[in-house]
Write a protein that holds these residues in place. Sequence first.
Motif, PDB file in Angstrom:
ATOM      1  N   VAL A  44       8.544 -12.051   7.452  1.00  0.00           N
ATOM      2  CA  VAL A  44       7.625 -10.928   7.501  1.00  0.00           C
ATOM      3  C   VAL A  44       6.830 -11.077   8.796  1.00  0.00           C
ATOM      4  O   VAL A  44       5.712 -11.565   8.831  1.00  0.00           O
ATOM      5  CB  VAL A  44       6.706 -10.806   6.264  1.00  0.00           C
ATOM      6  CG1 VAL A  44       5.843  -9.563   6.378  1.00  0.00           C
ATOM      7  CG2 VAL A  44       7.533 -10.735   4.999  1.00  0.00           C
ATOM      8  N   TYR A  72      10.174  -6.090   7.488  1.00  0.00           N
ATOM      9  CA  TYR A  72      10.812  -5.088   6.645  1.00  0.00           C
ATOM     10  C   TYR A  72      10.326  -3.668   6.942  1.00  0.00           C
ATOM     11  O   TYR A  72      11.127  -2.732   6.992  1.00  0.00           O
ATOM     12  CB  TYR A  72      10.543  -5.427   5.176  1.00  0.00           C
ATOM     13  CG  TYR A  72      11.239  -4.520   4.211  1.00  0.00           C
ATOM     14  CD1 TYR A  72      12.594  -4.670   3.949  1.00  0.00           C
ATOM     15  CD2 TYR A  72      10.546  -3.504   3.555  1.00  0.00           C
ATOM     16  CE1 TYR A  72      13.248  -3.845   3.059  1.00  0.00           C
ATOM     17  CE2 TYR A  72      11.196  -2.670   2.660  1.00  0.00           C
ATOM     18  CZ  TYR A  72      12.542  -2.841   2.424  1.00  0.00           C
ATOM     19  OH  TYR A  72      13.193  -2.019   1.542  1.00  0.00           O
ATOM     20  N   ASP A  73       9.044  -3.493   7.149  1.00  0.00           N
ATOM     21  CA  ASP A  73       8.454  -2.173   7.359  1.00  0.00           C
ATOM     22  C   ASP A  73       8.811  -1.656   8.754  1.00  0.00           C
ATOM     23  O   ASP A  73       8.507  -2.299   9.760  1.00  0.00           O
ATOM     24  CB  ASP A  73       6.930  -2.269   7.188  1.00  0.00           C
ATOM     25  CG  ASP A  73       6.258  -0.927   7.330  1.00  0.00           C
ATOM     26  OD1 ASP A  73       6.090  -0.469   8.488  1.00  0.00           O
ATOM     27  OD2 ASP A  73       5.887  -0.345   6.305  1.00  0.00           O
ATOM     28  N   GLY A  98      14.416  -6.209   9.004  1.00  0.00           N
ATOM     29  CA  GLY A  98      15.227  -6.628   7.879  1.00  0.00           C
ATOM     30  C   GLY A  98      14.375  -7.177   6.751  1.00  0.00           C
ATOM     31  O   GLY A  98      13.149  -7.168   6.803  1.00  0.00           O
ATOM     32  N   ASP A  99      15.071  -7.677   5.748  1.00  0.00           N
ATOM     33  CA  ASP A  99      14.450  -8.200   4.541  1.00  0.00           C
ATOM     34  C   ASP A  99      14.303  -9.710   4.659  1.00  0.00           C
ATOM     35  O   ASP A  99      15.300 -10.423   4.795  1.00  0.00           O
ATOM     36  CB  ASP A  99      15.322  -7.836   3.340  1.00  0.00           C
ATOM     37  CG  ASP A  99      14.736  -8.216   2.009  1.00  0.00           C
ATOM     38  OD1 ASP A  99      13.740  -8.972   1.971  1.00  0.00           O
ATOM     39  OD2 ASP A  99      15.276  -7.767   0.985  1.00  0.00           O
ATOM     40  N   GLN A 140      16.445 -12.033   2.730  1.00  0.00           N
ATOM     41  CA  GLN A 140      17.834 -12.193   3.167  1.00  0.00           C
ATOM     42  C   GLN A 140      17.897 -12.928   4.504  1.00  0.00           C
ATOM     43  O   GLN A 140      18.815 -12.731   5.284  1.00  0.00           O
ATOM     44  CB  GLN A 140      18.507 -10.815   3.293  1.00  0.00           C
ATOM     45  CG  GLN A 140      18.469  -9.996   2.034  1.00  0.00           C
ATOM     46  CD  GLN A 140      19.189 -10.673   0.879  1.00  0.00           C
ATOM     47  OE1 GLN A 140      20.252 -11.241   1.044  1.00  0.00           O
ATOM     48  NE2 GLN A 140      18.586 -10.632  -0.299  1.00  0.00           N
ATOM     49  N   GLY A 192       7.802 -12.170  -3.595  1.00  0.00           N
ATOM     50  CA  GLY A 192       8.634 -12.550  -2.459  1.00  0.00           C
ATOM     51  C   GLY A 192       8.624 -14.056  -2.234  1.00  0.00           C
ATOM     52  O   GLY A 192       9.657 -14.669  -1.950  1.00  0.00           O
TER      53      GLY A 192
END
Length: 121
Positions: free
Chosen positions: A26, A50-51, A78-79, A82, A101
Amino acid sequence: MNFTGPASAVFRHSLTIVGPLLKELVGGDARLLVAAASQRGVSRCYGVEYDGAVYRRAVARVAEQDAAVAERVRVRHGDALQAQAEVAAATAIFMYLVPTGMRAIAPQIIAAMRERGVRVV
């Protein structure tokens, strides 16, 4: 949802634990990555955000840096859940995730800490 970065005390402490390869799950607006590369001389900094709007701000922040810093900082959209490749190569990991998370990625992070001594904030 508005992005709110970590408190300044957490941010400052995070800079004290970075090693030669920092991964930020993040990645937020890339403040930590840019500071690690510019102030601490970290050789490679990677972030996962992610955003989409926050990711674009991070990319813009990196682009504003001088070439010596910008070439050491990468952010991908991305996430973080992952992000096995990012976790696998890290020497230090900064996570700014919601509790669910954190729980989801905990097994990977704990394994990295035990196997390679990865530092985590």
